[in-house]
Design a protein around this motif. Structure first.
Motif, PDB file in Angstrom:
ATOM      1  N   TYR A   1       0.815  -1.221   0.000  1.00 47.45           N
ATOM      2  CA  TYR A   1       0.000   0.000   0.000  1.00 47.45           C
ATOM      3  C   TYR A   1       0.843   1.262   0.000  1.00 47.45           C
ATOM      4  O   TYR A   1       0.475   2.280  -0.590  1.00 47.45           O
ATOM      5  CB  TYR A   1      -0.917   0.009   1.229  1.00 47.45           C
ATOM      6  CG  TYR A   1      -2.073  -0.955   1.117  1.00 47.45           C
ATOM      7  CD1 TYR A   1      -3.034  -0.817   0.109  1.00 47.45           C
ATOM      8  CD2 TYR A   1      -2.215  -2.002   2.024  1.00 47.45           C
ATOM      9  CE1 TYR A   1      -4.094  -1.712   0.008  1.00 47.45           C
ATOM     10  CE2 TYR A   1      -3.267  -2.903   1.925  1.00 47.45           C
ATOM     11  CZ  TYR A   1      -4.211  -2.746   0.916  1.00 47.45           C
ATOM     12  OH  TYR A   1      -5.244  -3.625   0.809  1.00 47.45           O
ATOM     13  N   ALA A   2       2.014   1.197   0.689  1.00 48.01           N
ATOM     14  CA  ALA A   2       2.838   2.406   0.830  1.00 48.01           C
ATOM     15  C   ALA A   2       3.895   2.536  -0.255  1.00 48.01           C
ATOM     16  O   ALA A   2       4.672   3.491  -0.230  1.00 48.01           O
ATOM     17  CB  ALA A   2       3.527   2.405   2.201  1.00 48.01           C
ATOM     18  N   LEU A   3       3.940   1.621  -1.198  1.00 50.16           N
ATOM     19  CA  LEU A   3       5.027   1.617  -2.179  1.00 50.16           C
ATOM     20  C   LEU A   3       5.040   2.883  -3.016  1.00 50.16           C
ATOM     21  O   LEU A   3       6.100   3.476  -3.269  1.00 50.16           O
ATOM     22  CB  LEU A   3       4.909   0.375  -3.070  1.00 50.16           C
ATOM     23  CG  LEU A   3       6.044   0.156  -4.070  1.00 50.16           C
ATOM     24  CD1 LEU A   3       7.378  -0.021  -3.332  1.00 50.16           C
ATOM     25  CD2 LEU A   3       5.764  -1.068  -4.933  1.00 50.16           C
ATOM     26  N   ASP A   4       3.865   3.371  -3.450  1.00 49.48           N
ATOM     27  CA  ASP A   4       3.809   4.558  -4.310  1.00 49.48           C
ATOM     28  C   ASP A   4       3.747   5.838  -3.492  1.00 49.48           C
ATOM     29  O   ASP A   4       4.401   6.835  -3.829  1.00 49.48           O
ATOM     30  CB  ASP A   4       2.581   4.476  -5.223  1.00 49.48           C
ATOM     31  CG  ASP A   4       2.670   3.287  -6.186  1.00 49.48           C
ATOM     32  OD1 ASP A   4       3.808   2.918  -6.556  1.00 49.48           O
ATOM     33  OD2 ASP A   4       1.618   2.714  -6.531  1.00 49.48           O
ATOM     34  N   GLY A   5       2.989   5.860  -2.413  1.00 49.69           N
ATOM     35  CA  GLY A   5       2.801   7.087  -1.650  1.00 49.69           C
ATOM     36  C   GLY A   5       3.895   7.376  -0.650  1.00 49.69           C
ATOM     37  O   GLY A   5       4.208   8.555  -0.398  1.00 49.69           O
TER      38      GLY A   5
END
Length: 394
Positions: A217-221
């Motif tokens: 979930y945090a890979l892009d943001g």
């Protein structure tokens, strides 16, 4: 060679018995032939066919003396009594009485042995009184030595055989008990290894799954948070491999190689590290200790650690997002109490009551006389209450 010979004689016992009495049969034939040529009193009394029939009636039953010693002795004694009534001369075949007496003494109880010995002595007395009535008493005493010797030999053989049978029975029972103990020990060891592997794998894999989902979930943001999650996954994986290696590595040691050094099993002192690992995986957890700390045996400490680990693993798997957990450890009088609770939705998860986690916790507690209560909380979530006596051997 002797072992094979004994095995062959056991398989062909009837043939062996017949061969052992064959010299007596041959001697009887020679004697009857001699009576016939000399025209003796015995040949005139019963004739050659009668003497042969009498000898056969005395010798042939001896073939079954091993399986039916009392019946064989009764038949031989009855034939000898009939021979005495008909006033037929004593034959070599009458030695069958001694052979049958030995069979009774060596294979029957003492009561039957005494009865057979008394019958043999009575028959000897009848024969001596007829042959030499004047010196019958002295002749009977001297001839009784043969009967007594045969009787004592049979009693000794009986005692020896029963002693050997007792030794064989005890050896077989000891071997059976040894095999049973080995199977029980192997089953207990398999259960212990399976329980340990389940606790290690379930906890660490659950932490890795949670961290992997967070990293996804945090890979892009938030790449930094994703990097921290991947680092946690790497550390958790290494810890899992180390614990699994500690559990099963000893089984793969080569004979004669020095034992590899392994880290000690986790205990109460490592609960803080476990709580931090759970917090890092995304489950806020509070850990409190109350009461006067006591020194616990290593096995009991491992049981406490694994129970807390399994309970928090269940919370990680079934609690859902936003779940909080509380671990309370209380040292009481003679026991230690653990309360692991959460406010998640794990109470509604069907796997909470059907998996191996709760079974493993109950098994660990039961090893030390403890108990485990697991049930949903009134306000939501799940609670596990464990009570273990302090210092109780497994």
């Amino acid at each position: 060679m002797f072992g094979r010979l004994r095995a062959w004689t056991r398989r062909h016992s009837k043939l062996v018995d017949a061969l052992t009495v064959s010299p007596l049969a041959l001697l009887s034939l020679i004697t009857v032939e001699a009576f016939s040529r000399a025209g003796s009193l015995g040949a005139r009394q019963a004739g050659v066919p009668g003497l042969l029939l009498l000898s056969a009636a005395l010798i042939v039953p001896l073939t079954w003396r091993r399986d039916h010693p009392r019946e064989v002795f009764a038949v031989v004694a009855a034939v000898s009594f009939v021979q005495w009534l008909l006033d037929i001369v004593v034959l070599p075949a009458n030695i069958a009485v001694l052979v049958a007496l030995y069979g009774v003494a060596s294979r029957c109880t003492l009561r039957w042995a005494l009865a057979a010995g008394a019958v043999a002595e009575f028959g000897l007395l009848l024969a001596i009184l007829r042959e030499s009535p004047d010196t019958g008493g002295r002749a009977w005493l001297s001839s009784s030595a043969f009967i007594v010797a045969v009787w004592i030999a049979g009693i000794y053989a009986n005692t020896r055989r029963r002693y050997v049978e007792g030794l064989v029975e005890r050896a077989e029972r000891a071997e059976w008990e040894r095999d049973q103990q080995a199977r029980i020990a192997a089953a207990a060891e398999r259960a212990r290894i399976a329980r340990e592997l389940h606790d290690v794998v379930a906890h660490n894999v659950s932490v890795m799954v949670v961290q992997a989902d967070g990293a996804g979930y945090a890979l892009d943001g938030d790449p930094e948070q994703a990097r921290r999650a991947l680092q946690a996954i790497s550390a958790t994986g290494r810890q899992a491999l180390a614990e699994m290696r500690r559990l099963v590595g000893v089984l793969r040691q080569d004979a004669g190689s020095p034992a590899e050094e392994y880290a000690p099993q986790p205990g109460v002192a490592q609960l803080g590290d476990l709580i931090r690992q759970v917090r890092d995986s995304g489950l806020p957890t509070e850990f409190t200790v109350s009461g006067t700390a006591q020194t616990l045996p290593e096995g009991e400490q491992l049981a406490v650690y694994r129970i807390v680990q399994e309970a928090l693993t269940n919370t990680l798997k079934h609690g859902g997002p936003g779940t909080r957990a509380w671990v309370e450890m209380t040292y009481g009088r003679g026991e230690i109490e653990l309360r692991i609770s959460d406010d998640g939705r794990g109470a509604s998860a069907p796997r909470m009551v059907g998996g191996h986690g709760l079974i493993g916790m109950r098994e660990r507690a039961a090893m030390y006389g403890g108990s485990v209560e697991a049930a949903p909380r009134a306000g939501g979530g799940f609670r596990v209450v464990v009570r273990i006596p302090v210092g109780v051997a497994a």
